[in-house]
Write a protein that holds these residues in place. Structure first.
Motif, PDB file in Angstrom:
ATOM      1  N   UNK A   9     -65.405  57.356  63.987  1.00  0.00           N
ATOM      2  CA  UNK A   9     -66.306  56.383  64.599  1.00  0.00           C
ATOM      3  C   UNK A   9     -66.074  56.341  66.105  1.00  0.00           C
ATOM      4  N   UNK A  10     -64.808  56.302  66.521  1.00  0.00           N
ATOM      5  CA  UNK A  10     -64.485  56.257  67.953  1.00  0.00           C
ATOM      6  C   UNK A  10     -64.990  57.515  68.666  1.00  0.00           C
ATOM      7  N   UNK A  11     -64.831  58.664  67.999  1.00  0.00           N
ATOM      8  CA  UNK A  11     -65.320  59.926  68.556  1.00  0.00           C
ATOM      9  C   UNK A  11     -66.833  59.876  68.697  1.00  0.00           C
ATOM     10  N   UNK A  12     -67.502  59.379  67.674  1.00  0.00           N
ATOM     11  CA  UNK A  12     -68.962  59.279  67.704  1.00  0.00           C
ATOM     12  C   UNK A  12     -69.459  58.388  68.825  1.00  0.00           C
ATOM     13  N   UNK A  13     -68.770  57.284  69.047  1.00  0.00           N
ATOM     14  CA  UNK A  13     -69.155  56.363  70.129  1.00  0.00           C
ATOM     15  C   UNK A  13     -69.050  57.063  71.470  1.00  0.00           C
ATOM     16  N   UNK A  14     -67.968  57.759  71.689  1.00  0.00           N
ATOM     17  CA  UNK A  14     -67.768  58.439  72.975  1.00  0.00           C
ATOM     18  C   UNK A  14     -68.792  59.554  73.167  1.00  0.00           C
ATOM     19  N   UNK A  15     -69.042  60.341  72.129  1.00  0.00           N
ATOM     20  CA  UNK A  15     -70.021  61.421  72.235  1.00  0.00           C
ATOM     21  C   UNK A  15     -71.423  60.875  72.500  1.00  0.00           C
ATOM     22  N   UNK A  16     -71.809  59.854  71.746  1.00  0.00           N
ATOM     23  CA  UNK A  16     -73.142  59.284  71.906  1.00  0.00           C
ATOM     24  C   UNK A  16     -73.318  58.687  73.294  1.00  0.00           C
ATOM     25  N   UNK A  96     -60.613  64.680  68.635  1.00  0.00           N
ATOM     26  CA  UNK A  96     -60.420  63.494  69.477  1.00  0.00           C
ATOM     27  C   UNK A  96     -59.558  63.823  70.692  1.00  0.00           C
ATOM     28  N   UNK A  97     -58.485  64.538  70.466  1.00  0.00           N
ATOM     29  CA  UNK A  97     -57.584  64.903  71.562  1.00  0.00           C
ATOM     30  C   UNK A  97     -58.303  65.810  72.562  1.00  0.00           C
ATOM     31  N   UNK A  98     -59.115  66.740  72.073  1.00  0.00           N
ATOM     32  CA  UNK A  98     -59.841  67.660  72.955  1.00  0.00           C
ATOM     33  C   UNK A  98     -60.950  66.953  73.729  1.00  0.00           C
ATOM     34  N   UNK A  99     -61.502  65.900  73.167  1.00  0.00           N
ATOM     35  CA  UNK A  99     -62.611  65.187  73.796  1.00  0.00           C
ATOM     36  C   UNK A  99     -62.163  64.365  75.001  1.00  0.00           C
ATOM     37  N   UNK A 100     -60.957  63.857  74.972  1.00  0.00           N
ATOM     38  CA  UNK A 100     -60.472  62.954  76.034  1.00  0.00           C
ATOM     39  C   UNK A 100     -60.542  63.584  77.426  1.00  0.00           C
TER      40      UNK A 100
END
Length: 111
Positions: A9-16, A96-100
């Motif tokens: 969910x946290x990943x989705x929020x950041x991507x969106x 998640x780690x790669x997205x930061x």
């Protein structure tokens, strides 16, 4: 304790929110160009178009703040997930780690 679902969910929020930020930035350019064309052509709707461009700019600022909060939540979730040896081996955790760092670069470019 965080689980994989909450991390997703946290990943989705950041991507969106990242996508929204890019979309609003494009909209600002488009609406500003439209306003400038109205001014050049002495179109009576120039005042309205200026308001539309200003609204788009405010949405960029709002989305930037939401992305910043979303990134903070994601970092907190990653920090909580470090304690779970099973979760740290999942592709979700790796994503998640790669997205930061990617989002941090976007945020640094906006400041």
């Amino acid at each position: 304790m965080i689980d994989e679902r909450k991390l997703k969910i946290r990943i989705g929020v950041v991507k969106r929110t990242s996508k929204e930020l890019e979309m609003y930035k494009e909209e600002v350019v488009k609406e500003t160009e439209k306003y400038e064309a109205y001014v050049r052509d002495k179109n009576p709707r120039a005042g309205q178009q200026k308001a539309v461009a200003a609204e788009s700019k405010s949405m960029v600022e709002n989305t930037f703040l939401r992305l910043d909060r979303g990134l903070a939540d994601l970092k907190k979730a990653i920090d909580e997930a470090k304690d779970d040896p099973v979760l740290t081996l999942t592709p979700t955790y790796a994503e998640a780690v790669a997205l930061v760092p990617t989002v941090e670069i976007v945020l640094a470019g906006e400041e």
